[in-house]
Design a protein around this motif. Structure first.
Motif, PDB file in Angstrom:
ATOM      1  N   THR A 372      28.708  84.504 -52.249  1.00  0.00           N
ATOM      2  CA  THR A 372      29.825  83.861 -51.555  1.00  0.00           C
ATOM      3  C   THR A 372      31.158  84.325 -52.127  1.00  0.00           C
ATOM      4  N   ALA A 373      31.248  84.392 -53.460  1.00  0.00           N
ATOM      5  CA  ALA A 373      32.487  84.839 -54.105  1.00  0.00           C
ATOM      6  C   ALA A 373      32.804  86.281 -53.743  1.00  0.00           C
ATOM      7  N   LEU A 374      31.782  87.142 -53.745  1.00  0.00           N
ATOM      8  CA  LEU A 374      32.005  88.556 -53.432  1.00  0.00           C
ATOM      9  C   LEU A 374      32.462  88.727 -51.987  1.00  0.00           C
ATOM     10  N   LYS A 375      31.902  87.943 -51.085  1.00  0.00           N
ATOM     11  CA  LYS A 375      32.313  88.015 -49.680  1.00  0.00           C
ATOM     12  C   LYS A 375      33.783  87.615 -49.525  1.00  0.00           C
ATOM     13  N   ALA A 376      34.175  86.517 -50.174  1.00  0.00           N
ATOM     14  CA  ALA A 376      35.565  86.063 -50.093  1.00  0.00           C
ATOM     15  C   ALA A 376      36.516  87.073 -50.714  1.00  0.00           C
TER      16      ALA A 376
END
Length: 395
Positions: A372-376
């Motif tokens: 999720t962090a990498l996508k954001a």
């Protein structure tokens, strides 16, 4: 008197750090896409200053928009609106703290969507392609860095740090893996450090004797064929004869596919052994960055005289007021999350997005998963790439 974490340190230029704890440079990616600071970035560095730090360093501030590491970098060139930088300088100077800008140039690892990467030598390998810098470009760089440092001084920042680590341009010149030149800037380590020394000299001439100048240096590239400990010690020996105020020791290279030192599962300071050896080569104050996670580790480095300043990064994302916590009778340490099967870049993205949360007044969210962090993180880069290209007129 025993030197402790909370003993002041006077640098060679005359500036005094109130204690021995620094926020090492990280790429916070909190610029607005036009090279200017955001409100969140200003609040983040204000929060760190109020938490008791002696020094914070903002990562990868670019002297031009041409070779940025990310579209969230700051750009302090002749076209920058200096009035938009002043609140950041003021916030970072709160509570008798110092805020320095790390002067960067990504070189071969410039972010391709907003640049045309170039380094000491042309490269064409998997994940990394660049052209070779001309002699004219090399000769122009010291003046470019010096002008940026002078702008930082004018705005009210406390000092600058020249980035010669982690595989960015000056680190590339030092590394025989990146630098295959046959002119005065390639070959021996004396030639490969020439540009670094020329940049330091130009910066000092521009800012005068009383303005702090630091330098971040790799102890090793951690790559086969890269800069070795012995060569790095030769650089330290040369730096002892300059007007430098602080040598910030780190290591590793953000080479495509390479594991970052900061993602290591090791339990101690990564480059402590090199720092001990560097003491034999210089009288300059030393700072050590990487792997310092506990009060006991930090205190031992200072009390044993290994270094003069400890550089913390991810620990201060988890606990922005960590210096104040460590000043208490019973110091507390941050609780580091443990990640399993991390995707490439995932841990860096996680910490970067936690800095964004802090700047926006939200607490860190340790429940956020890496995917999720990498996508954001990637979505924000994409959005700011479009802003960057439009603002700087990149076709």
């Amino acid at each position: 008197m025993t030197t402790t974490l909370f003993t002041p340190l006077t640098l060679p230029c005359g500036t005094t750090l109130k204690n021995r704890i620094a926020k090492a440079a990280m790429s916070d990616s909190l610029g607005d896409g036009t090279g200017h600071p955001t409100v969140a970035q200003t609040k983040l560095y204000g929060k760190w200053a109020k938490g008791g730090l002696a020094l914070s360093i903002i990562g990868e501030v670019q002297p031009t928009p041409d070779f940025a590491e990310k579209p969230g970098n700051l750009v302090l060139d002749a076209q920058a609106d200096l009035t938009r930088f002043r609140p950041l300088a003021q916030a970072g100077a709160a509570n008798n703290s110092q805020l320095w800008l790390q002067l960067g140039h990504a070189g071969a690892m410039a972010y391709a969507p907003i640049s045309q990467p170039q380094g000491p030598s042309a490269l064409n390998i998997a994940g990394l392609t660049c052209t070779e810098m001309s002699l004219a470009d090399i000769h122009a760089l010291p003046t470019t860095f010096a002008q940026t440092a002078q702008r930082a001084q004018t705005i009210g920042f406390g000092g600058v740090e020249l980035h010669a680590a982690h595989g960015f341009l000056l680190s590339q010149f030092l590394s025989p893996l990146f630098n295959k030149r046959t002119d005065a800037y390639g070959g021996s380590i004396q030639n490969r450090m020439r540009l670094l020394l020329e940049c330091l000299e130009a910066i000092r001439e521009a800012v005068g004797a009383g303005f702090p100048i630091g330098l971040k240096l790799n102890a090793t590239d951690q790559l086969d064929g890269g800069l070795t400990n012995e060569e790095a010690l030769e650089v330290v020996r040369a730096l002892d004869h300059t007007s430098l105020d602080l040598i910030d020791i780190s290591g590793g290279t953000y080479f495509p596919g390479a594991r970052a030192a900061s993602d290591s599962a090791g339990s101690g300071p990564y480059f402590e052994g090199f720092a001990k050896r560097a003491r034999e080569y210089t009288r300059k104050p030393l700072m050590l960055t990487g792997g310092i996670k506990t009060h006991a580790q930090a205190a031992a480095l200072i009390e044993n005289g290994v270094v003069d300043v400890v550089g913390l990064a991810r620990a201060l994302v988890l606990a922005p007021d960590l210096p104040d916590q460590w000043a208490r009778a019973q110091p507390t340490d941050p609780d580091f999350p443990r990640f399993q099967a991390a995707p490439e870049g995932g841990i860096t993205a996680w910490y970067t997005m936690q800095m964004t949360a802090l700047g926006n007044g939200r607490p860190t969210d340790t429940a956020t998963d890496l995917t999720t962090a990498l996508k954001a993180y990637n979505q924000r880069d994409a959005a700011r790439t479009d802003i960057w290209r439009a603002h700087f007129g990149i076709v």
